[in-house]
Enzyme design. Structure first.
Site, PDB file in Angstrom:
ATOM      1  N   ASP A  93      19.554  44.248  40.734  1.00 27.22           N
ATOM      2  CA  ASP A  93      19.425  45.328  39.746  1.00 27.22           C
ATOM      3  C   ASP A  93      18.186  45.120  38.871  1.00 27.22           C
ATOM      4  O   ASP A  93      17.820  43.978  38.578  1.00 27.22           O
ATOM      5  CB  ASP A  93      20.654  45.347  38.815  1.00 27.22           C
ATOM      6  CG  ASP A  93      21.924  45.762  39.532  1.00 27.22           C
ATOM      7  OD1 ASP A  93      21.822  46.544  40.488  1.00 27.22           O
ATOM      8  OD2 ASP A  93      23.009  45.297  39.123  1.00 27.22           O
TER       9      ASP A  93
ATOM     10  N   ARG B 158      33.238  53.888  36.295  1.00 29.92           N
ATOM     11  CA  ARG B 158      32.170  54.664  36.937  1.00 29.92           C
ATOM     12  C   ARG B 158      32.690  55.384  38.180  1.00 29.92           C
ATOM     13  O   ARG B 158      31.949  56.090  38.836  1.00 29.92           O
ATOM     14  CB  ARG B 158      30.992  53.757  37.279  1.00 29.92           C
ATOM     15  CG  ARG B 158      30.277  53.228  36.026  1.00 29.92           C
ATOM     16  CD  ARG B 158      29.275  52.119  36.365  1.00 29.92           C
ATOM     17  NE  ARG B 158      28.300  52.570  37.317  1.00 29.92           N
ATOM     18  CZ  ARG B 158      27.772  51.801  38.280  1.00 29.92           C
ATOM     19  NH1 ARG B 158      28.122  50.541  38.369  1.00 29.92           N
ATOM     20  NH2 ARG B 158      26.893  52.278  39.108  1.00 29.92           N
ATOM     21  N   TYR B 159      33.934  55.123  38.523  1.00 33.02           N
ATOM     22  CA  TYR B 159      34.567  55.800  39.666  1.00 33.02           C
ATOM     23  C   TYR B 159      35.912  56.326  39.184  1.00 33.02           C
ATOM     24  O   TYR B 159      36.561  55.705  38.342  1.00 33.02           O
ATOM     25  CB  TYR B 159      34.824  54.809  40.803  1.00 33.02           C
ATOM     26  CG  TYR B 159      33.598  54.126  41.370  1.00 33.02           C
ATOM     27  CD1 TYR B 159      32.817  54.749  42.338  1.00 33.02           C
ATOM     28  CD2 TYR B 159      33.237  52.851  40.951  1.00 33.02           C
ATOM     29  CE1 TYR B 159      31.705  54.115  42.874  1.00 33.02           C
ATOM     30  CE2 TYR B 159      32.120  52.203  41.477  1.00 33.02           C
ATOM     31  CZ  TYR B 159      31.357  52.847  42.447  1.00 33.02           C
ATOM     32  OH  TYR B 159      30.268  52.211  42.976  1.00 33.02           O
TER      33      TYR B 159
ATOM     34  N   ARG C  42      39.031  53.657  40.029  1.00 30.73           N
ATOM     35  CA  ARG C  42      39.075  52.249  39.648  1.00 30.73           C
ATOM     36  C   ARG C  42      38.282  51.990  38.373  1.00 30.73           C
ATOM     37  O   ARG C  42      37.315  52.681  38.077  1.00 30.73           O
ATOM     38  CB  ARG C  42      38.590  51.334  40.773  1.00 30.73           C
ATOM     39  CG  ARG C  42      37.240  51.653  41.376  1.00 30.73           C
ATOM     40  CD  ARG C  42      37.245  51.194  42.850  1.00 30.73           C
ATOM     41  NE  ARG C  42      35.942  51.208  43.497  1.00 30.73           N
ATOM     42  CZ  ARG C  42      35.372  52.308  43.991  1.00 30.73           C
ATOM     43  NH1 ARG C  42      35.941  53.483  43.829  1.00 30.73           N
ATOM     44  NH2 ARG C  42      34.213  52.239  44.608  1.00 30.73           N
TER      45      ARG C  42
ATOM     46  N   CYS D 286      24.348  32.422  35.533  1.00 30.74           N
ATOM     47  CA  CYS D 286      23.401  32.715  36.609  1.00 30.74           C
ATOM     48  C   CYS D 286      22.186  33.398  35.989  1.00 30.74           C
ATOM     49  O   CYS D 286      22.330  34.388  35.274  1.00 30.74           O
ATOM     50  CB  CYS D 286      24.029  33.663  37.619  1.00 30.74           C
ATOM     51  SG  CYS D 286      25.589  33.064  38.291  1.00 30.74           S
TER      52      CYS D 286
ATOM     53  N   ARG E 112      24.623  41.190  33.672  1.00 29.53           N
ATOM     54  CA  ARG E 112      25.179  41.433  32.330  1.00 29.53           C
ATOM     55  C   ARG E 112      24.601  40.423  31.337  1.00 29.53           C
ATOM     56  O   ARG E 112      25.267  39.989  30.404  1.00 29.53           O
ATOM     57  CB  ARG E 112      26.711  41.398  32.347  1.00 29.53           C
ATOM     58  CG  ARG E 112      27.314  42.457  33.243  1.00 29.53           C
ATOM     59  CD  ARG E 112      28.717  42.903  32.874  1.00 29.53           C
ATOM     60  NE  ARG E 112      29.136  43.946  33.811  1.00 29.53           N
ATOM     61  CZ  ARG E 112      29.999  43.750  34.815  1.00 29.53           C
ATOM     62  NH1 ARG E 112      30.589  42.579  34.985  1.00 29.53           N
ATOM     63  NH2 ARG E 112      30.296  44.746  35.624  1.00 29.53           N
TER      64      ARG E 112
ATOM     65  N   CYS F 160      21.897  37.182  36.355  1.00 30.05           N
ATOM     66  CA  CYS F 160      23.075  37.952  35.908  1.00 30.05           C
ATOM     67  C   CYS F 160      22.703  39.381  35.516  1.00 30.05           C
ATOM     68  O   CYS F 160      21.724  39.597  34.807  1.00 30.05           O
ATOM     69  CB  CYS F 160      23.698  37.244  34.700  1.00 30.05           C
ATOM     70  SG  CYS F 160      25.100  38.120  33.983  1.00 30.05           S
TER      71      CYS F 160
ATOM     72  N   LYS G 172      27.493  52.618  43.926  1.00 28.27           N
ATOM     73  CA  LYS G 172      26.762  51.813  44.911  1.00 28.27           C
ATOM     74  C   LYS G 172      26.363  52.647  46.129  1.00 28.27           C
ATOM     75  O   LYS G 172      27.210  53.224  46.785  1.00 28.27           O
ATOM     76  CB  LYS G 172      27.627  50.625  45.324  1.00 28.27           C
ATOM     77  CG  LYS G 172      27.818  49.656  44.169  1.00 28.27           C
ATOM     78  CD  LYS G 172      29.010  48.756  44.356  1.00 28.27           C
ATOM     79  CE  LYS G 172      29.221  47.865  43.152  1.00 28.27           C
ATOM     80  NZ  LYS G 172      29.898  48.561  42.007  1.00 28.27           N
TER      81      LYS G 172
ATOM     82  N   CYS H  31      31.000  32.219  31.091  1.00 31.02           N
ATOM     83  CA  CYS H  31      31.003  31.828  32.500  1.00 31.02           C
ATOM     84  C   CYS H  31      30.979  30.307  32.602  1.00 31.02           C
ATOM     85  O   CYS H  31      30.563  29.620  31.660  1.00 31.02           O
ATOM     86  CB  CYS H  31      29.769  32.383  33.215  1.00 31.02           C
ATOM     87  SG  CYS H  31      29.913  34.135  33.613  1.00 31.02           S
TER      88      CYS H  31
ATOM     89  N   ASP I 195      22.920  49.562  43.547  1.00 27.07           N
ATOM     90  CA  ASP I 195      23.753  50.166  42.511  1.00 27.07           C
ATOM     91  C   ASP I 195      22.848  51.060  41.671  1.00 27.07           C
ATOM     92  O   ASP I 195      21.788  50.623  41.231  1.00 27.07           O
ATOM     93  CB  ASP I 195      24.389  49.066  41.639  1.00 27.07           C
ATOM     94  CG  ASP I 195      25.780  49.461  41.157  1.00 27.07           C
ATOM     95  OD1 ASP I 195      26.109  50.660  41.242  1.00 27.07           O
ATOM     96  OD2 ASP I 195      26.525  48.577  40.689  1.00 27.07           O
TER      97      ASP I 195
HETATM   98  C1  LIG Z   1      31.043  47.801  41.635  1.00 26.22           C
HETATM   99  C2  LIG Z   1      31.981  48.421  40.710  1.00 26.22           C
HETATM  100  C3  LIG Z   1      33.272  48.723  41.129  1.00 26.22           C
HETATM  101  C4  LIG Z   1      33.795  48.380  42.497  1.00 26.22           C
HETATM  102  O1  LIG Z   1      33.174  49.068  43.518  1.00 26.22           O
HETATM  103  P1  LIG Z   1      33.600  48.775  45.019  1.00 26.22           P
HETATM  104  O2  LIG Z   1      32.612  49.561  45.811  1.00 26.22           O
HETATM  105  O3  LIG Z   1      35.006  49.232  45.173  1.00 26.22           O
HETATM  106  O4  LIG Z   1      33.494  47.297  45.255  1.00 26.22           O
HETATM  107  C5  LIG Z   1      34.107  49.349  40.232  1.00 26.22           C
HETATM  108  N1  LIG Z   1      33.713  49.662  38.998  1.00 26.22           N
HETATM  109  C6  LIG Z   1      32.470  49.390  38.570  1.00 26.22           C
HETATM  110  C7  LIG Z   1      32.094  49.766  37.189  1.00 26.22           C
HETATM  111  C8  LIG Z   1      31.569  48.754  39.408  1.00 26.22           C
HETATM  112  O5  LIG Z   1      30.349  48.461  38.963  1.00 26.22           O
END
Ligand SMILES: *Cc1c(COP(=O)(O)O)cnc(C)c1O
Length: 362
Positions: A291, A110-111, A114, A127, A132, A130, A334, A123, A327
């Site tokens: 969420d 989503r970014y 990363r 939880c 997911r 959760c 986020k 798990c 989120d």
């Molecule tokens: C939360 C999340 C991250 C990490 O986000 P940070 O703000 O760096 O902690 C990366 N990928 C996904 C899909 C996420 O949901």
């Protein structure tokens, strides 16, 4: 009917400290915890239905932290099935649209910089809040090795990705050899600079953090570890010890709490939690607004509640302050929610004299 003591199996100290023993002896039958619920017949039918859709699993360790006499015990609320999981409407199975942002099966991106690898659906303790939950009753399809290989292929072919987050489920339910080969494979990709592990075992099964594991993780640095303490009662000598072992291996430990109605939705509980985390050198990183996940509606507070809490704790040590975030679906990710933004106009007006004196920049 079982009471708490009989469910703890009279474990020897050696068993108790063995994570495989904890994992094997998880409480997974609703009948075993029936005595905690009292005898409301209608609720029992609903409970059975809830547990059929969202199974339960609780490590004896996490279970041992429950105060039997408190129906609203914060640890119990996080792991006992609740009929409201099926009777409260609202929410969607995948509100963040993770399943639409998977360039390889179970790799969420989503970014740009990363990607998050869901390497297991299992798990130590499930939880109830959760996000997911949708995966619990759907067993993973295909072999783990094949799934990981496809993730690795994608990341290797995508130079923008500099950080890989190993998540789940809980990746620390995997054994050391599997985990090591997984971490090493991502580490071997030249543009992957940072590895991150997301795991709740320091909270729910702290004996998983062994010397051997720490030695292996140490070799995979730079590696960051994110966990999830939600209530000060979860900070025990065992969980503190687990975090300390990671820290001593040179692995920074951060915490991502979730704001949960009836568990931690008050400034005093949150303050106590944050101060306690600071004392064990675990950095409060995020406080997530819960969420809108199907089956979690009874845990959700309004955003105003979270903002009020943040405002009340605003002036405590900055090192103990997480960012309160919401989120939102897809690539937006986020969003920080700050206490000051709600009252920004008034707050800024109050300081007009200061800006005038210093010379307003903009
Ligand atoms: C939360 C999340 C991250 C990490 O986000 P940070 O703000 O760096 O902690 C990366 N990928 C996904 C899909 C996420 O949901």
């Amino acid at each position: 009917m079982n009471n708490k003591a009989s469910l703890l199996h009279n474990a020897s100290r050696r068993d108790w400290r063995n994570w495989q023993w904890q994992f094997r002896n998880r409480i997974t039958k609703l009948e075993d915890i029936a005595s905690f619920y009292g005898r409301k017949a209608t609720a029992w039918e609903n409970l059975k239905k809830a547990a059929a859709i969202y199974p339960l699993a609780i490590t004896p360790y996490y279970f041992s932290l429950i105060n039997e006499d408190n129906e609203n015990d914060p640890i119990r609320s996080q792991c006992f099935p609740d009929e409201r999981e099926i009777t409260f409407a609202g929410g969607s199975a995948d509100p963040l649209l993770e399943d639409s942002y998977m360039p390889a099966p179970k790799l969420v991106r989503r970014y740009p910089d990363r990607a998050l690898a869901i390497v297991t659906e299992t798990c130590a303790t499930y939880c109830r809040h959760c996000n997911r939950k949708r995966y619990w009753s759907v067993p993973a399809s295909g072999k783990l090795q094949k799934r990981i290989q496809r993730m690795i292929n994608y990341v290797a072919a995508t130079p923008q990705i500099r950080e890989v987050i190993i998540s789940g489920g809980d990746p620390l339910t995997l054994g050391d050899p599997v985990l090591e080969s997984l971490l090493k494979s991502f580490r071997a990709i030249p543009h992957v600079e940072i590895l991150r592990l997301g795991s709740r075992v320091p909270v729910t099964m702290p004996m998983r953090i062994t010397k051997d594991l720490c030695r292996m993780l140490k070799r995979c640095r730079p590696l960051w570890f994110n966990t999830q303490f939600n209530h000060p009662a979860e900070i025990t000598s065992e969980s503190a010890r687990a975090c300390n072992m990671l820290l001593e291996a040179g692995i920074p430990v951060s915490n991502q709490s979730v704001l949960l109605k009836g568990v931690n939705d008050s400034a005093s509980v949150i303050r106590d939690l944050l101060y306690s985390l600071q004392k064990i050198s675990v950095r409060p990183y995020y406080l997530f607004h819960c969420d809108p996940v199907k089956g979690c509606a009874h845990f959700r507070t309004g955003i105003a509640k979270g903002l009020t809490i943040m405002k009340k704790i605003r002036r405590q040590s900055g090192l103990s302050l997480p960012q309160y975030v919401l989120d939102v679906p897809g690539e937006e990710g986020k969003l920080p929610l700050t206490a000051i933004s709600r009252t920004a106009q008034n707050d800024l007006k109050k300081f007009q004299y200061f800006f005038d004196k210093c010379g307003q920049i903009d």
